[in-house]
Write a protein that holds these residues in place. Structure first.
Motif, PDB file in Angstrom:
ATOM      1  N   PRO A   1      11.455  33.251 -27.908  1.00 50.89           N
ATOM      2  CA  PRO A   1      12.489  32.295 -28.327  1.00 50.89           C
ATOM      3  C   PRO A   1      12.031  31.367 -29.459  1.00 50.89           C
ATOM      4  O   PRO A   1      12.812  31.063 -30.366  1.00 50.89           O
ATOM      5  CB  PRO A   1      12.769  31.493 -27.049  1.00 50.89           C
ATOM      6  N   LEU A   2      10.773  30.922 -29.415  1.00 48.32           N
ATOM      7  CA  LEU A   2      10.269  30.068 -30.488  1.00 48.32           C
ATOM      8  C   LEU A   2      10.186  30.833 -31.810  1.00 48.32           C
ATOM      9  O   LEU A   2      10.462  30.280 -32.881  1.00 48.32           O
ATOM     10  CB  LEU A   2       8.890  29.510 -30.121  1.00 48.32           C
TER      11      LEU A   2
ATOM     12  N   ALA B   1       2.099  28.584 -27.475  1.00 51.47           N
ATOM     13  CA  ALA B   1       3.290  29.325 -27.888  1.00 51.47           C
ATOM     14  C   ALA B   1       3.686  28.988 -29.322  1.00 51.47           C
ATOM     15  O   ALA B   1       4.249  29.818 -30.035  1.00 51.47           O
ATOM     16  CB  ALA B   1       4.451  29.037 -26.936  1.00 51.47           C
ATOM     17  N   THR B   2       3.373  27.780 -29.776  1.00 46.87           N
ATOM     18  CA  THR B   2       3.686  27.382 -31.149  1.00 46.87           C
ATOM     19  C   THR B   2       2.695  27.958 -32.159  1.00 46.87           C
ATOM     20  O   THR B   2       2.859  27.751 -33.361  1.00 46.87           O
ATOM     21  CB  THR B   2       3.708  25.842 -31.291  1.00 46.87           C
TER      22      THR B   2
ATOM     23  N   SER C   1       8.588  35.733 -38.025  1.00 52.93           N
ATOM     24  CA  SER C   1       8.364  34.826 -36.893  1.00 52.93           C
ATOM     25  C   SER C   1       8.805  35.475 -35.586  1.00 52.93           C
ATOM     26  O   SER C   1       8.148  35.330 -34.549  1.00 52.93           O
ATOM     27  CB  SER C   1       9.105  33.503 -37.099  1.00 52.93           C
ATOM     28  N   THR C   2       9.930  36.197 -35.618  1.00 59.51           N
ATOM     29  CA  THR C   2      10.402  36.899 -34.418  1.00 59.51           C
ATOM     30  C   THR C   2       9.409  37.979 -34.013  1.00 59.51           C
ATOM     31  O   THR C   2       9.072  38.124 -32.825  1.00 59.51           O
ATOM     32  CB  THR C   2      11.784  37.519 -34.666  1.00 59.51           C
ATOM     33  N   ALA C   3       8.928  38.749 -35.000  1.00 57.77           N
ATOM     34  CA  ALA C   3       7.936  39.789 -34.709  1.00 57.77           C
ATOM     35  C   ALA C   3       6.666  39.177 -34.137  1.00 57.77           C
ATOM     36  O   ALA C   3       6.094  39.694 -33.172  1.00 57.77           O
ATOM     37  CB  ALA C   3       7.627  40.592 -35.972  1.00 57.77           C
ATOM     38  N   MET C   4       6.222  38.052 -34.731  1.00 57.59           N
ATOM     39  CA  MET C   4       5.037  37.373 -34.219  1.00 57.59           C
ATOM     40  C   MET C   4       5.292  36.829 -32.816  1.00 57.59           C
ATOM     41  O   MET C   4       4.401  36.856 -31.949  1.00 57.59           O
ATOM     42  CB  MET C   4       4.617  36.251 -35.161  1.00 57.59           C
ATOM     43  N   GLY C   5       6.502  36.327 -32.579  1.00 59.11           N
ATOM     44  CA  GLY C   5       6.849  35.849 -31.247  1.00 59.11           C
ATOM     45  C   GLY C   5       6.796  36.961 -30.223  1.00 59.11           C
ATOM     46  O   GLY C   5       6.296  36.783 -29.104  1.00 59.11           O
TER      47      GLY C   5
END
Length: 405
Positions: free
Chosen positions: A67-68, A117-118, A334-338
């Protein structure tokens, strides 16, 4: 017109600033870690409960990282997430200071998990200061800054724990968040204007097979690392008669190897052989580490063995990260990294709990052998992937050569 060299020179101050912030952040997160298992065991906590407390750190990451990542891609901004992460890391140690038992460490690890998570935003913002062709270098440098902070934390813990105990280490953890938070005010982000992509389009990247494979390999590496070097290796050393200083020295040797190998992974020398060589080789080293630890005759043997684990943190993790993010479009990074970090957080959550349960039921040796078996599965998967890829690349080259001009 600004040249690529000029742009790189302009980015250098931000790269250095982010590197310092990253080191302070991970000092805050890890200064107490080598003694967490020893401390909890000393106040009467059972191995299963220690595993749950340790696993809480990964649980929050498992829930929040994807989600982040989606939120960061939609906002296109990372500094706020970085500041929230630093604040949460400092707050986590306040729980450990004012509630110095299993409950306090459990709550602290939940907050530390949110802070980690950040890490998505730390990495994506750092990568934005490098060209796409330098992704492996960027990955090695930020993992190096990460491990440097952990090294400083482990060194401080080794010097202070025996005389001042866990309380001071947690105070230092909370205090390190203050300069990191201050420096984050000076972080700048690349200017860009874009329309926020729909969530459905962002989530499609999670079906990328390359991303899934290297996320699973990172799950093994991170899960085994937190179950061994970050927790139950200390218990194995304690069983061989190690005191707190010797346990701390084991952690320092591990993290020195991790720091040096991280910067090696960023070098041209490591890239000559590439991930198809280093990922299987270091997975084999990690398998050997899990087999050796429960069978070492005395504490002196633990010292050189810790290097094997450090190599996995420095080389294996940085190569898995760059391989997972290769060819990912910038709008979904960012989504892929998340997704990548959520998957390996599952290993950080589950494997310490399983290791603790196996240790309670069957003993430490069986727990470490199980981790060795899991790592060997990852090794087989990496070998099969690179062999198939090599065959595909050869077929493409042959096809190109055979095509009439």
């Amino acid at each position: 017109m600004i040249t690529a060299a000029e742009k790189k020179a302009q980015d250098t101050p931000q790269i250095l600033l982010l590197s310092v912030i990253v080191s302070l952040f991970w000092f805050c997160q890890y200064v107490y870690i080598p003694y967490q298992t020893v401390y909890l065991s000393g106040i009467g906590s059972a191995p299963t409960l220690i595993g749950v407390v340790t696993g809480a750190y990964g649980f929050t990451q498992l829930i929040l990282r994807l989600p982040l990542g989606v939120a960061a891609d939609r906002r296109g901004r990372h500094r706020l997430f970085i500041m929230l992460g630093i604040f949460s890391a400092g707050t986590a140690s306040l729980f450990r200071i004012f509630l110095p038992n299993e409950s306090g460490f459990f709550l602290g690890n939940l907050f530390s998990g949110f802070a980690s998570a950040t890490w998505i935003s730390f990495m994506i913002l750092f990568f934005s200061h490098f060209q796409e062709s330098s992704l492996q270098k960027a990955s090695g440098l930020i993992v190096g800054a990460n491990n440097l902070g952990i090294f400083l934390g482990f060194s401080m813990g080794t010097l202070l724990y025996r005389h001042f105990g866990m309380h001071l280490l947690c105070v230092l953890s909370a205090a390190a968040a203050l300069p990191a938070l201050f420096l984050s005010l000076f972080v700048t982000e690349p200017s860009h204007e874009r329309q926020a992509p729909p969530v459905r389009d962002l989530l499609k990247i999670c079906t990328d097979r390359r991303l899934i494979l290297f996320s699973l390999l990172a799950l093994i590496q991170q899960g085994v690392q937190i179950s061994t070097s970050m927790s139950f290796t200390a218990q194995a050393a304690q069983a061989r008669g190690a005191d707190s200083t010797q346990i701390g020295l084991c952690s320092v040797i591990y993290i020195v190897a991790a720091v040096l190998s991280s910067y090696f992974a960023a070098s041209k020398a490591s890239q000559k052989l590439g991930p198809s060589f280093w990922i299987p080789v270091i997975l084999a080293c990690l398998t050997l580490y899990c087999l050796l630890i429960p069978n070492l005759p005395n504490i002196e043997w633990f010292y050189p063995t810790q290097i094997l684990s450090g190599l996995s943190t420095g080389i294996l993790f940085s190569f898995c990260t760059s391989e997972a993010m290769k060819n990912i479009p910038s709008k979904t990074k960012s989504t892929a990294m998340g997704f990548y970090q959520s998957v390996y957080a599952a290993g950080m959550t589950a494997l310490p709990v399983v290791t603790g349960a196996l240790t309670s039921t069957f003993g430490l040796r069986s727990a470490f052998y199980s981790l060795a078996g899991l790592t060997a599965v990852g090794l087989d998967g990496a070998i099969v992937y690179y062999c198939n890829r090599r065959g595909t690349d050869f077929g493409r080259r042959s096809g190109t050569e055979d095509t009439p001009k």
